[in-house]
Design an enzyme around this catalytic site. Sequence first.
Site: not given
Length: 407
Positions: A122, A200, A203, A226, A364
């Site tokens: 991203h 990261d 998600q 999220k 993104c």
Amino acid sequence: MNFNPTFYQLRDQFPLFREKGDIAYLDNAASTQKPEAVIQRMAEFARYEYANVHRGLHDLSERATAAYEAARKCAARYIAAEQPESIVFTSGTTAAINLLANSWGEQNVQEGDTVLITELEHHSNLLPWMQLARRKKATLAYVPVDPVSQTLNMERARELIKKKPRLFAFAHVSNTLGSIQPVEELCALARKEGVITVVDAAQSAGHMPVNVSAMGCDFLAFSSHKMCGPTGIGILYGHYELLLKMPPWQYGGEMVDRVQFDGATFSDPPARFEAGTPPIIEAVGLHAAMDFLDSIGRENIAQHSAALAEEAAEGLRKIKGLRIFGPASGRADLVTFEVEGIHAHDLVFFLNSHGIALRAGHHCAQPLMRKLGAPSSSRASFYLYNTHQEVERLLEAVREAITFFRS
Ligand code: PMP
């Protein structure tokens, strides 16, 4: 398909679904809806328990501080961090990665060094490193995505890690391909070469079990919005010894030890990285969100959402002229696709008129989508409150859109 009927009762705990009809909200990779438990806890705290934290000597401030610090403890348990002090509250994943690039990166990356990321990142896990590399005259290198399997090229990952970059940052779950990276393997390879790892987890943290001890990463970042929590808060996890060596990035109240007219000393982490009044109500909301998710079980959430994504992928694959992105198997909980001859924006507008919310665009991840030859695509992303019926609605509406636009 592995659908769990008890999940459908959960839908009622979300005011949007309970009270506002049957919107098929399939844009969960962008942000998730909020359950009553989170909304109520934040409202209750704002109504009766609110004060600024850390500096107050009165009861309300002490209680607010206890609630804020309880959220930190909960976050540490949630990702199996070794200690609550390893948890820094930020405003989200983007802020967490910028903090790392500007603090750890500024201190540890020198001219001629390499920072390694992957092609599936991203922009939030790409641009902070790109800017750091530019500032430092360092090289930004990428582990390639194999255009056929649409997974990371592990052979190249091994070669690039062996060259001992200063740092290796990568997404646990790709927000475009839905692929789950082999985090433990990648972190083990990096550790062997003394390379610092950044995961990261934007998600994944709300969608599947995330255990930093098992992963073996040095840093990990995620966003509350999220995972059923409020916007405006996220987490940077770091090994405490690493955090301890990092300089502050932002300066102000709450992060100082002693200030004089000609200098200052700074607090130990995590306070060192939490300048200014923090997102207090949001921390309490995130705490409620983590409790909510754990009451359902992240393993269960992962299975439910992945089953829906797989059903959607299977259905979409049968539609002529439609291309699906992501790995053939082992997809997390989203499906990105493009329909020949129909712009993703047109498709998503059409689906919206049928009460179905999807995302269209580059997600993104512009360089990756350009490499895959699809600068714009549509993405359906699933979560714990989505249903089998919504997948059917999506498939039916995509078929209708194709007839509509091609006639
Ligand atoms: N990384 C990934 C993989 C993401 O999907 C996102 C959000 N789409 C981010 C980072 C950035 O998260 P935030 O906007 O909450 O900072």
